[in-house]
Design an enzyme around this catalytic site. Sequence first.
Site, PDB file in Angstrom:
ATOM      1  N   ARG B  81       0.866  -1.183   0.000  1.00  0.00           N
ATOM      2  CA  ARG B  81       0.000   0.000   0.000  1.00  0.00           C
ATOM      3  C   ARG B  81       0.901   1.230   0.000  1.00  0.00           C
ATOM      4  O   ARG B  81       1.858   1.306   0.771  1.00  0.00           O
ATOM      5  CB  ARG B  81      -0.868  -0.034   1.254  1.00  0.00           C
ATOM      6  CG  ARG B  81      -1.978   0.976   1.287  1.00  0.00           C
ATOM      7  CD  ARG B  81      -2.705   0.912   2.618  1.00  0.00           C
ATOM      8  NE  ARG B  81      -3.572  -0.258   2.758  1.00  0.00           N
ATOM      9  CZ  ARG B  81      -3.974  -0.746   3.940  1.00  0.00           C
ATOM     10  NH1 ARG B  81      -3.566  -0.190   5.062  1.00  0.00           N
ATOM     11  NH2 ARG B  81      -4.758  -1.790   3.989  1.00  0.00           N
ATOM     12  N   ARG B 150      -1.487   6.699   9.442  1.00  0.00           N
ATOM     13  CA  ARG B 150      -1.638   6.139   8.091  1.00  0.00           C
ATOM     14  C   ARG B 150      -1.750   7.246   7.046  1.00  0.00           C
ATOM     15  O   ARG B 150      -1.600   8.422   7.355  1.00  0.00           O
ATOM     16  CB  ARG B 150      -2.894   5.255   8.055  1.00  0.00           C
ATOM     17  CG  ARG B 150      -2.913   4.134   9.088  1.00  0.00           C
ATOM     18  CD  ARG B 150      -1.948   3.034   8.719  1.00  0.00           C
ATOM     19  NE  ARG B 150      -2.110   1.856   9.579  1.00  0.00           N
ATOM     20  CZ  ARG B 150      -2.968   0.865   9.361  1.00  0.00           C
ATOM     21  NH1 ARG B 150      -3.782   0.911   8.329  1.00  0.00           N
ATOM     22  NH2 ARG B 150      -3.036  -0.168  10.183  1.00  0.00           N
ATOM     23  N   LYS B 216      -3.358   1.545  14.933  1.00  0.00           N
ATOM     24  CA  LYS B 216      -3.300   2.456  13.782  1.00  0.00           C
ATOM     25  C   LYS B 216      -3.946   3.800  14.115  1.00  0.00           C
ATOM     26  O   LYS B 216      -4.760   3.906  15.044  1.00  0.00           O
ATOM     27  CB  LYS B 216      -3.994   1.822  12.587  1.00  0.00           C
ATOM     28  CG  LYS B 216      -5.471   1.494  12.786  1.00  0.00           C
ATOM     29  CD  LYS B 216      -6.004   0.745  11.564  1.00  0.00           C
ATOM     30  CE  LYS B 216      -7.370   0.129  11.825  1.00  0.00           C
ATOM     31  NZ  LYS B 216      -7.756  -0.790  10.737  1.00  0.00           N
ATOM     32  N   LYS B 218      -5.619   7.342  12.114  1.00  0.00           N
ATOM     33  CA  LYS B 218      -6.050   7.832  10.812  1.00  0.00           C
ATOM     34  C   LYS B 218      -6.432   9.307  10.876  1.00  0.00           C
ATOM     35  O   LYS B 218      -7.133   9.724  11.782  1.00  0.00           O
ATOM     36  CB  LYS B 218      -7.242   7.003  10.317  1.00  0.00           C
ATOM     37  CG  LYS B 218      -6.876   5.529  10.120  1.00  0.00           C
ATOM     38  CD  LYS B 218      -8.065   4.687   9.693  1.00  0.00           C
ATOM     39  CE  LYS B 218      -7.599   3.274   9.335  1.00  0.00           C
ATOM     40  NZ  LYS B 218      -8.740   2.420   8.919  1.00  0.00           N
ATOM     41  N   CYS B 436     -14.788  -3.266   0.307  1.00  0.00           N
ATOM     42  CA  CYS B 436     -13.370  -3.538   0.557  1.00  0.00           C
ATOM     43  C   CYS B 436     -12.948  -4.714  -0.326  1.00  0.00           C
ATOM     44  O   CYS B 436     -13.751  -5.304  -1.031  1.00  0.00           O
ATOM     45  CB  CYS B 436     -13.144  -3.874   2.025  1.00  0.00           C
ATOM     46  SG  CYS B 436     -13.845  -5.460   2.497  1.00  0.00           S
ATOM     47  N   CYS B 442      -7.559 -10.967   1.165  1.00  0.00           N
ATOM     48  CA  CYS B 442      -7.498 -10.454   2.530  1.00  0.00           C
ATOM     49  C   CYS B 442      -7.640 -11.589   3.540  1.00  0.00           C
ATOM     50  O   CYS B 442      -8.593 -12.366   3.500  1.00  0.00           O
ATOM     51  CB  CYS B 442      -8.590  -9.420   2.772  1.00  0.00           C
ATOM     52  SG  CYS B 442      -8.542  -8.775   4.459  1.00  0.00           S
ATOM     53  N   CYS B 481     -15.434  -8.082   6.698  1.00  0.00           N
ATOM     54  CA  CYS B 481     -15.262  -8.385   8.127  1.00  0.00           C
ATOM     55  C   CYS B 481     -15.501  -7.112   8.916  1.00  0.00           C
ATOM     56  O   CYS B 481     -15.550  -6.024   8.346  1.00  0.00           O
ATOM     57  CB  CYS B 481     -13.860  -8.941   8.392  1.00  0.00           C
ATOM     58  SG  CYS B 481     -12.588  -7.661   8.465  1.00  0.00           S
ATOM     59  N   CYS B 485     -13.050  -1.781   6.433  1.00  0.00           N
ATOM     60  CA  CYS B 485     -12.279  -0.908   5.549  1.00  0.00           C
ATOM     61  C   CYS B 485     -13.156  -0.051   4.649  1.00  0.00           C
ATOM     62  O   CYS B 485     -12.756   1.028   4.244  1.00  0.00           O
ATOM     63  CB  CYS B 485     -11.326  -1.737   4.684  1.00  0.00           C
ATOM     64  SG  CYS B 485      -9.935  -2.368   5.626  1.00  0.00           S
TER      65      CYS B 485
END
Lengths: 613, 571
Positions: B81, B150, B216, B218, B436, B442, B481, B485
């Site tokens: 990514r 991110r 993470k 964002k 996603c 994934c 899931c 995302c």
Amino acid sequence: MQLQTMNSPFDQEQVELINRLLPMLTDNQKIWLNGYLAGSQSAATVAVQEQPGLEWYAQQGGAPAATREITILVGSHTGNCESVAKEVSKKLQDKDYQVKLTPMDEFKPKDLKKVEDLLIITSTHGDGHPPDNALALYDFLYSKRAPKLEDVRFSVLALGDSSYEFFCQTGKDFDKRLEELGANRIHARVDADLDFEEPAEEWFDGVFSVLNKDRETDRPGAPTAASGTQQTAPAEQPAYSRSNPFNAEVLENINLNGRGSNKETRHLELDLEGSGLQYEPGDSLGIVPENEDQLVDQLIAAAGWNPDEPVSINKQGDTSSLRDALITTFEITSLSKPLLEKAAAFAEGNALADLLEPENKEQLQAYIYGRDLIDLTEDFGPWQTPAAEFIKILRKIPVRLYSIASSSKANPDEVHLTVGALRYEANGRKRTGVCSTQCAERSEAGASLPVFIQSNNNFRLPENPETPIIMIGAGTGVAPYRAFMEEREETDAQGDAWLFFGEQHFVTDFLYQTEWQRWLKDGVLTKMDVAFSRDTAEKIYVQHRLMEKSQEVYQWLEAGANVYICGDEKYMAKDVHATLAAILEQEGNMSAEQAEEYLTSMRSDKRYLRDVY
Amino acid sequence: MKIKELTDIEGTPSEMEVIKDRTNYLRGNIEESFAERLTASIPDEDTKLLKFHGSYMQDDRDIRNERAQQKLEPAYQFMIRVRLPAGVATPHQWLTMDNLANTHGNGTLKLTTRQTFQMHGILKWNMKSTIQEMNHALMDTIAACGDVNRNVMSTSNPYQSDVHGEVYDISRELSEHLLPKTRAYHEIWLDEEKVVDSNEAEEVEPMYGRYYLPRKFKIGFAIPPANDVDIYSQDLGFIAILKDGKLQGFNVTVGGGMGMTHGDTNTYPQLARVIGFCPPDKVNEVGEKILTIQRDYGNRTDRKNARFKYTVDRLGLDWIRNELNTRLGWEIEQERPFQFDRNGDRYGWIESDGKWHLTLFIENGRVKDFDGYPLMTGLREIAHVHTGEFRLTANQNLIISNVTATNKEKIDALVEKYGLTDGKENSALRQNSMACVALPTCGLAMAEAERYLPVLISKIEDTLDEAGLRDEEIIIRMSGCPNSCSRPALGEIGFIGKAPGKYNMYLGAGFAGDRLNKMYRENIGEEEILATLKPIFFQFAKERAENEHFGDFVIRAGYVAPVTSGLNFHS
């Protein structure tokens, strides 16, 4: 033993005379008579080439030794020669001959002088080279050190494949050289093609008739071929063999190549239960294949034959329909010069004969390459002879040998194979390997394949389980190493093991990947290096990986490691050999000659073993 | 304030914290693991560290069982990514990504919900050259994943291009400012000479410290009335405040986030809340201080409760504001009024200040050559002639931006030639859809998303046509899931995968991305999805108020209760 009409070629009157005479003779008289008779016989049959032995007796003018020992030397690669030799040896022993059967690399060349009757059974490798285990003897015979062999009698059985230019070359070389060294030919050399069973038998019969005649002359009343057949019960022997293969059920048939691969490599698991067949790691499994029926139908159509026509399929006169005969008995998928020569007689016009002219050698080779009997028929047919006659010029479908990929200790009653399906396009048609596509396409679980075990003593794990081994293989060449690993795991062998494996692509072609990974984790396999030639811009092969690890490879060699090479000869084994030599030069400070000597002595110590094709 | 040591943490640090502790500022054994040739995978610990370098190890789950039978390991591969602040790429960068996707990747590019490129199917041995080629095109993948800040998002809406340019610059500066300082990435991928690092966190990672963030982090920038970046889903958000077309500064939002865990009501999606206003030149400072608050107060024992949203909910907005002011040494100002109208994209050509911008519809952000629709080739051809930029939108679409009047014709011709589309021939539902990646690559996916949503929408469209709702804009989102995302909790219709073919269905999010949805049906398959939606659509068509959005209607009609805070999401 009394001479009788039943066990000799004499009539009642002659038998009585001889029986009366013989007990009166001293040993010396018998020997003299023997020579005398042989000499007079040869005068009458000097033109009969099949009996050169008698000619020699005549020249010697003396009597042969009462019992001459027969030495059978085998130059074998795939084990075909070895199995023929074993059969020959057994037949001779059954008839009370003294026989010593020795692989060529276990025979001391200097002992040649002591040999009396010598039978050489050898294959030819690749482009006319001797098989690995024949190299030392071959080189010795062609060296200045080769002794005169005037007291030696010999005959050569050469196995080969007529689709190669140098068909049976090694056999021819031995035959020629022994003659040059003064040895005397008992029986003319026979060059046997892939369907060697019948010619091998003919050769044996020819050799035996001479030996037997000698013995009759020598020891009247000795058992003859007719009378001496002993009914030894082969109770302990496996009943299944090349001529009587076992129908093994396919238990599993997996494509080992992942999606998107250029290759299709089948992993076959076959059921041997009840066959009594046994094998060791290093052995091969023979499969008696069949031609694809569609291909046979195409050929019959091209030739304009009647598929139901009854035809004779062997010398015993068994018959079957033409279609069945072409499916099960005759080779239709490859061409050879001898075949074209025979076919030319049945061709209308001179086109085929012209192609066979010496000045068209290159065109001929180009024509033969990648074509089959259908092409030949379409190009030069229709044949000016009935099908039943035409098929007599065809070879029997050769059996295919595959290095066994399993240990019977790890898989009792099973045998596993690794078979690369051969498919390619040539001259506008899709072509397939007879046996490999039978395995790939017509051998699903539940089907069966006719198989036999072909022992191969030239590719064995070291006797000492502590001895380190370096295994080098590309593609399906890893098959025997899987057998080695299973065996070493099962027997808890402690020796280090290092595998070099090469193929095209990591993702799709890493044959048995998860098994090697497990063996590495468990320590059965100590090290592994891989080369995937098409994953990188610059092609990387196993020999490059070997060279990268030259120092360590040299240490392993010095520590007494066995080196195994399995796979393609032309493109792999040669390069690996050169690389091993280079490693010895670089790491061992050897000259090129010393490096070669090192490898030669490894070979004679059975530490440098190859199973290449 | 001194950075806490692992020993200062109450309770048992999570496994990831221990790994960060012993791997020397994101180095670990990555280099050695990538040199190993017998497997295309790398060990578990390295996969965790690799995320900080912008990559996940994955495998093709479609063929996992098949390969096991073939005695082959799973088809391991890497997703990589890019860090692409605000989703802006030059034509040269586009061509670089296109080429890498076709040489090392699986021949496709994914435009992500966070405005960046994702490439799938890269083999271990091609990772280094892939990263190096990106580097040549001035792109990197540093901190594109992992427990760090991110990719920074920013509104792609090109209406106010002056402000847009200004905000873009600010977002890019913040992205640079919040980068980890370790040289691990440069040493491992770019062959930078190794230096013996001081082990002093204050020297190596003065902002993050040895343990980086608990989870993470964002950040997004929104320019009202567009809320395309879903500002309320960000840990930290900056809402541009304009006066007379000039940028005044930003309202600062904290504590948003989407991810949760099925069956664990201590986890929930949450909306960010505004805590004040800061001028444009203070953005880096505010961003850094908020980040260090999370560094020092985030949960390091339970990763499921480690996002900043839980820290904010635990400590309270006032506490966060006070702590921020303390760390700044000055006080952030009172928040200013603003208004969002939507979180979707507007398609087609737009003119602004003499430059043209074309928003293309890229279904689920997947760029590839489809049968009869050579999207990837078409975009490559555009990149060859384009003189402006490509802007990746937060809705997985693509803007061909800053096109001169003369170039517009050329681009129109290429759009025509390759069948590219502004999507207007599709239902408005499809134009507002987002999914996603999910299966097959994934590792977290429980159900299909990208490969299935287009199929499901086609079936829903039959009902929409019947109900006369084809042109009704409805936000529909699907995630494989609950890590979410595609921000499904902000879909007027949301689906979160539970098992193959089974989804939880959520209804009632706000059209402007300002309200969470609520679960309406649990664990249902396609038949039930269609049967459940059908009567609601018909009722909506018949009974809706003027300009009433579907998400508002389902609340008014009583299908679900409104969710104004993540704390009520499960109740």
